[in-house]
Enzyme design. Sequence first.
Site, PDB file in Angstrom:
ATOM      1  N   LYS A  13       0.283  -4.471  36.107  1.00 27.38           N
ATOM      2  CA  LYS A  13       0.222  -5.888  35.725  1.00 27.38           C
ATOM      3  C   LYS A  13       1.608  -6.508  35.597  1.00 27.38           C
ATOM      4  O   LYS A  13       1.837  -7.626  36.026  1.00 27.38           O
ATOM      5  CB  LYS A  13      -0.426  -6.060  34.335  1.00 27.38           C
ATOM      6  CG  LYS A  13      -1.799  -5.558  34.183  1.00 27.38           C
ATOM      7  CD  LYS A  13      -2.329  -5.884  32.778  1.00 27.38           C
ATOM      8  CE  LYS A  13      -1.513  -5.252  31.651  1.00 27.38           C
ATOM      9  NZ  LYS A  13      -1.584  -3.802  31.565  1.00 27.38           N
ATOM     10  N   ARG A  85      -6.011  -8.540  23.916  1.00 30.77           N
ATOM     11  CA  ARG A  85      -6.423  -7.161  24.033  1.00 30.77           C
ATOM     12  C   ARG A  85      -7.689  -6.887  23.226  1.00 30.77           C
ATOM     13  O   ARG A  85      -8.305  -5.843  23.362  1.00 30.77           O
ATOM     14  CB  ARG A  85      -5.277  -6.270  23.554  1.00 30.77           C
ATOM     15  CG  ARG A  85      -5.393  -4.897  24.119  1.00 30.77           C
ATOM     16  CD  ARG A  85      -4.110  -4.141  24.034  1.00 30.77           C
ATOM     17  NE  ARG A  85      -4.429  -2.736  24.223  1.00 30.77           N
ATOM     18  CZ  ARG A  85      -3.544  -1.807  24.438  1.00 30.77           C
ATOM     19  NH1 ARG A  85      -2.267  -2.110  24.500  1.00 30.77           N
ATOM     20  NH2 ARG A  85      -3.909  -0.567  24.594  1.00 30.77           N
ATOM     21  N   ARG A 124       6.215  10.686  35.433  1.00 31.46           N
ATOM     22  CA  ARG A 124       7.586  10.366  35.073  1.00 31.46           C
ATOM     23  C   ARG A 124       8.345  11.606  34.581  1.00 31.46           C
ATOM     24  O   ARG A 124       7.827  12.413  33.827  1.00 31.46           O
ATOM     25  CB  ARG A 124       7.604   9.295  33.986  1.00 31.46           C
ATOM     26  CG  ARG A 124       9.028   8.847  33.646  1.00 31.46           C
ATOM     27  CD  ARG A 124       9.018   7.537  32.968  1.00 31.46           C
ATOM     28  NE  ARG A 124       8.330   7.648  31.683  1.00 31.46           N
ATOM     29  CZ  ARG A 124       8.504   6.772  30.686  1.00 31.46           C
ATOM     30  NH1 ARG A 124       9.311   5.751  30.867  1.00 31.46           N
ATOM     31  NH2 ARG A 124       7.849   6.914  29.564  1.00 31.46           N
ATOM     32  N   ARG A 157       8.439  13.645  29.041  1.00 32.70           N
ATOM     33  CA  ARG A 157       8.359  13.204  27.648  1.00 32.70           C
ATOM     34  C   ARG A 157       6.953  13.464  27.111  1.00 32.70           C
ATOM     35  O   ARG A 157       5.980  13.413  27.860  1.00 32.70           O
ATOM     36  CB  ARG A 157       8.625  11.697  27.559  1.00 32.70           C
ATOM     37  CG  ARG A 157      10.081  11.360  27.688  1.00 32.70           C
ATOM     38  CD  ARG A 157      10.296   9.873  27.420  1.00 32.70           C
ATOM     39  NE  ARG A 157      11.704   9.539  27.523  1.00 32.70           N
ATOM     40  CZ  ARG A 157      12.167   8.397  27.997  1.00 32.70           C
ATOM     41  NH1 ARG A 157      11.317   7.476  28.437  1.00 32.70           N
ATOM     42  NH2 ARG A 157      13.460   8.163  28.046  1.00 32.70           N
TER      43      ARG A 157
END
Length: 213
Positions: A13, A85, A124, A157
């Site tokens: 988005k 939301r 990632r 992470r």
Amino acid sequence: MRVAFLGPPGAGKGTQARELAREWGVLHLATGDMLREAVAAGTAVGAEVERYMDQGALVPDDVINRLMAERLGAAKGFILDGFPRTIAQAEALAKLLKDRGQTLDAVVYFDVSEPELLRRLTGRRVCRACGHTYHLTSSPPKRAGVCDACGGELYQRDDDREATVRNRLEVYRRQTMPLLDYYRARNLLTTVSGEGPVAAIREAIRNSVGAER
Ligand SMILES: [Zn+2]
């Protein structure tokens, strides 16, 4: 143009909102950026936001609604990115716009399959030494596990681990499904596929909201 982009984390988005806001000459309001900016600005609301974030708590609807009202200012057009939301936020937004004599033109839902979201969100890798980030599929390092920039070791992470990501997606789904029904019932909801080339997705969004290039 007054639209809201909804979709799970990793749906893309933000990228589309940034580009289209520029193209349409409207304000791009991303909830995450808005909260970080409020904290950085050190305003009273910012201090409140910081307290919730420090506790790892969700920032309550009324605080987000207040910030949103402030940031919208006198803007005639906007793209809301990640807002509303919840139903409560959607109702606050409707009231805010009504007070300004405005309405929402469309709500665009970015539909992306769960396996694709997992691939995007768990891919990632970050360099332990210099902090440079990579993505296993979209921007991989030349040598697996090694930083191109400094030779440091790459790691994943905790936030990017599959269990954490699945949990985030589940929370999002629980919160947002009622919101999709809410906007569907008001004939505002339009769904675009968030998979495939970025330019094709952008064109699908233009078409879905009736925007000219
Ligand atoms: Zn490095």
